[in-house]
Design a protein around this motif. Sequence first.
Motif, PDB file in Angstrom:
ATOM      1  N   PRO A 117       0.809  -1.226   0.000  1.00 34.86           N
ATOM      2  CA  PRO A 117       0.000   0.000   0.000  1.00 34.86           C
ATOM      3  C   PRO A 117       0.840   1.273   0.000  1.00 34.86           C
ATOM      4  CG  PRO A 117      -0.715  -1.492   1.740  1.00 34.86           C
ATOM      5  CD  PRO A 117       0.511  -2.072   1.145  1.00 34.86           C
ATOM      6  N   ILE A 118       2.010   1.219   0.638  1.00 34.46           N
ATOM      7  CA  ILE A 118       2.886   2.398   0.649  1.00 34.46           C
ATOM      8  C   ILE A 118       3.442   2.640  -0.746  1.00 34.46           C
ATOM      9  CG2 ILE A 118       5.028   3.337   1.612  1.00 34.46           C
ATOM     10  CD1 ILE A 118       4.403   1.719   4.155  1.00 34.46           C
ATOM     11  N   ARG A 119       3.815   1.569  -1.443  1.00 35.42           N
ATOM     12  CA  ARG A 119       4.341   1.712  -2.805  1.00 35.42           C
ATOM     13  C   ARG A 119       3.287   2.244  -3.770  1.00 35.42           C
ATOM     14  NH1 ARG A 119       7.211  -3.882  -2.343  1.00 35.42           N
ATOM     15  NH2 ARG A 119       9.241  -3.229  -1.566  1.00 35.42           N
ATOM     16  N   SER A 120       2.031   1.909  -3.535  1.00 31.45           N
ATOM     17  CA  SER A 120       0.984   2.398  -4.433  1.00 31.45           C
ATOM     18  C   SER A 120       0.730   3.891  -4.241  1.00 31.45           C
ATOM     19  CB  SER A 120      -0.307   1.611  -4.215  1.00 31.45           C
ATOM     20  OG  SER A 120      -0.844   1.890  -2.937  1.00 31.45           O
ATOM     21  N   ILE A 121       1.033   4.416  -3.064  1.00 29.70           N
ATOM     22  CA  ILE A 121       0.822   5.843  -2.793  1.00 29.70           C
ATOM     23  C   ILE A 121       2.010   6.687  -3.250  1.00 29.70           C
ATOM     24  CG2 ILE A 121       0.549   7.539  -0.930  1.00 29.70           C
ATOM     25  CD1 ILE A 121      -0.990   5.380   0.613  1.00 29.70           C
ATOM     26  N   LEU A 122       3.224   6.166  -3.090  1.00 32.32           N
ATOM     27  CA  LEU A 122       4.428   6.924  -3.418  1.00 32.32           C
ATOM     28  C   LEU A 122       4.555   7.139  -4.919  1.00 32.32           C
ATOM     29  CD1 LEU A 122       7.103   5.293  -1.095  1.00 32.32           C
ATOM     30  CD2 LEU A 122       6.061   7.530  -0.863  1.00 32.32           C
ATOM     31  N   PRO A 123       5.099   8.287  -5.329  1.00 33.91           N
ATOM     32  CA  PRO A 123       5.347   8.497  -6.761  1.00 33.91           C
ATOM     33  C   PRO A 123       6.540   7.675  -7.227  1.00 33.91           C
ATOM     34  CG  PRO A 123       6.189  10.335  -5.495  1.00 33.91           C
ATOM     35  CD  PRO A 123       5.456   9.456  -4.533  1.00 33.91           C
ATOM     36  N   ASN A 124       6.660   7.513  -8.520  1.00 32.26           N
ATOM     37  CA  ASN A 124       7.762   6.752  -9.094  1.00 32.26           C
ATOM     38  C   ASN A 124       9.046   7.566  -8.960  1.00 32.26           C
ATOM     39  OD1 ASN A 124       9.380   5.039 -10.459  1.00 32.26           O
ATOM     40  ND2 ASN A 124       8.392   5.295 -12.446  1.00 32.26           N
ATOM     41  N   LEU A 125      10.027   7.002  -8.256  1.00 34.51           N
ATOM     42  CA  LEU A 125      11.308   7.680  -8.051  1.00 34.51           C
ATOM     43  C   LEU A 125      12.423   7.014  -8.846  1.00 34.51           C
ATOM     44  CD1 LEU A 125      11.072   8.201  -4.186  1.00 34.51           C
ATOM     45  CD2 LEU A 125      10.634   9.877  -5.969  1.00 34.51           C
ATOM     46  N   GLY A 126      12.082   6.382  -9.923  1.00 30.37           N
ATOM     47  CA  GLY A 126      13.078   5.674 -10.713  1.00 30.37           C
ATOM     48  C   GLY A 126      13.353   4.320 -10.098  1.00 30.37           C
ATOM     49  N   GLY A 127      14.607   4.033  -9.833  1.00 29.60           N
ATOM     50  CA  GLY A 127      14.978   2.753  -9.253  1.00 29.60           C
ATOM     51  C   GLY A 127      15.079   2.774  -7.747  1.00 29.60           C
ATOM     52  N   ILE A 128      14.703   3.884  -7.127  1.00 31.50           N
ATOM     53  CA  ILE A 128      14.835   4.003  -5.682  1.00 31.50           C
ATOM     54  C   ILE A 128      13.512   3.647  -5.017  1.00 31.50           C
ATOM     55  CG2 ILE A 128      15.342   5.582  -3.784  1.00 31.50           C
ATOM     56  CD1 ILE A 128      16.975   7.224  -5.774  1.00 31.50           C
ATOM     57  N   ASP A 129      13.574   2.740  -4.057  1.00 32.16           N
ATOM     58  CA  ASP A 129      12.383   2.330  -3.314  1.00 32.16           C
ATOM     59  C   ASP A 129      12.539   2.797  -1.866  1.00 32.16           C
ATOM     60  OD1 ASP A 129      10.041   1.152  -2.493  1.00 32.16           O
ATOM     61  OD2 ASP A 129      10.905  -0.854  -2.341  1.00 32.16           O
ATOM     62  N   ILE A 130      11.782   3.805  -1.482  1.00 29.63           N
ATOM     63  CA  ILE A 130      11.874   4.321  -0.118  1.00 29.63           C
ATOM     64  C   ILE A 130      10.728   3.827   0.757  1.00 29.63           C
ATOM     65  CG2 ILE A 130      13.178   6.371  -0.780  1.00 29.63           C
ATOM     66  CD1 ILE A 130      10.543   7.939  -0.455  1.00 29.63           C
ATOM     67  N   SER A 131       9.959   2.874   0.257  1.00 28.01           N
ATOM     68  CA  SER A 131       8.840   2.370   1.045  1.00 28.01           C
ATOM     69  C   SER A 131       9.269   1.703   2.351  1.00 28.01           C
ATOM     70  CB  SER A 131       7.966   1.438   0.209  1.00 28.01           C
ATOM     71  OG  SER A 131       8.700   0.357  -0.276  1.00 28.01           O
ATOM     72  N   PRO A 132      10.413   0.994   2.431  1.00 24.48           N
ATOM     73  CA  PRO A 132      10.818   0.467   3.742  1.00 24.48           C
ATOM     74  C   PRO A 132      11.102   1.570   4.761  1.00 24.48           C
ATOM     75  CG  PRO A 132      11.968  -0.711   2.028  1.00 24.48           C
ATOM     76  CD  PRO A 132      11.259   0.422   1.379  1.00 24.48           C
ATOM     77  N   VAL A 133      11.664   2.679   4.306  1.00 21.40           N
ATOM     78  CA  VAL A 133      11.943   3.801   5.209  1.00 21.40           C
ATOM     79  C   VAL A 133      10.636   4.395   5.725  1.00 21.40           C
ATOM     80  CG1 VAL A 133      12.986   6.093   5.379  1.00 21.40           C
ATOM     81  CG2 VAL A 133      14.118   4.310   4.059  1.00 21.40           C
TER      82      VAL A 133
END
Length: 100
Positions: free
Chosen positions: A58-74
């Motif tokens: 659910p966090i990934r679906s809300i966050l905008p696309n940041l390229g290859g960086i995944d900040i959802s764990p943070v």
Amino acid sequence: MAPLIGFIVLVIDLYIWVVIASAILSWLVAFNVVNMNNRFVLSIADMLYRLTEPALRPIRSILPNLGGIDISPVILILLLLFIRDVVLLGWLAPAVIPST
């Protein structure tokens, strides 16, 4: 009620460590440090994925696309720390545990 709050805090702390382990393992796989053909590594990666993905999706679906960086764990760790420190220990624990 205080032991229940302590148990929930312990579970949140353990889940934070699982999220950190999942992020580190994903980096190790991305940089070809560990071999995913190894059965043990594959089972650990699958277990961590199954434990963390329901909270991260659910966090990934809300966050905008940041390229290859995944900040959802943070973001998930910050949310868990907020729940642990502010909601449980800062709000519920003082209301449940009488001061002497």
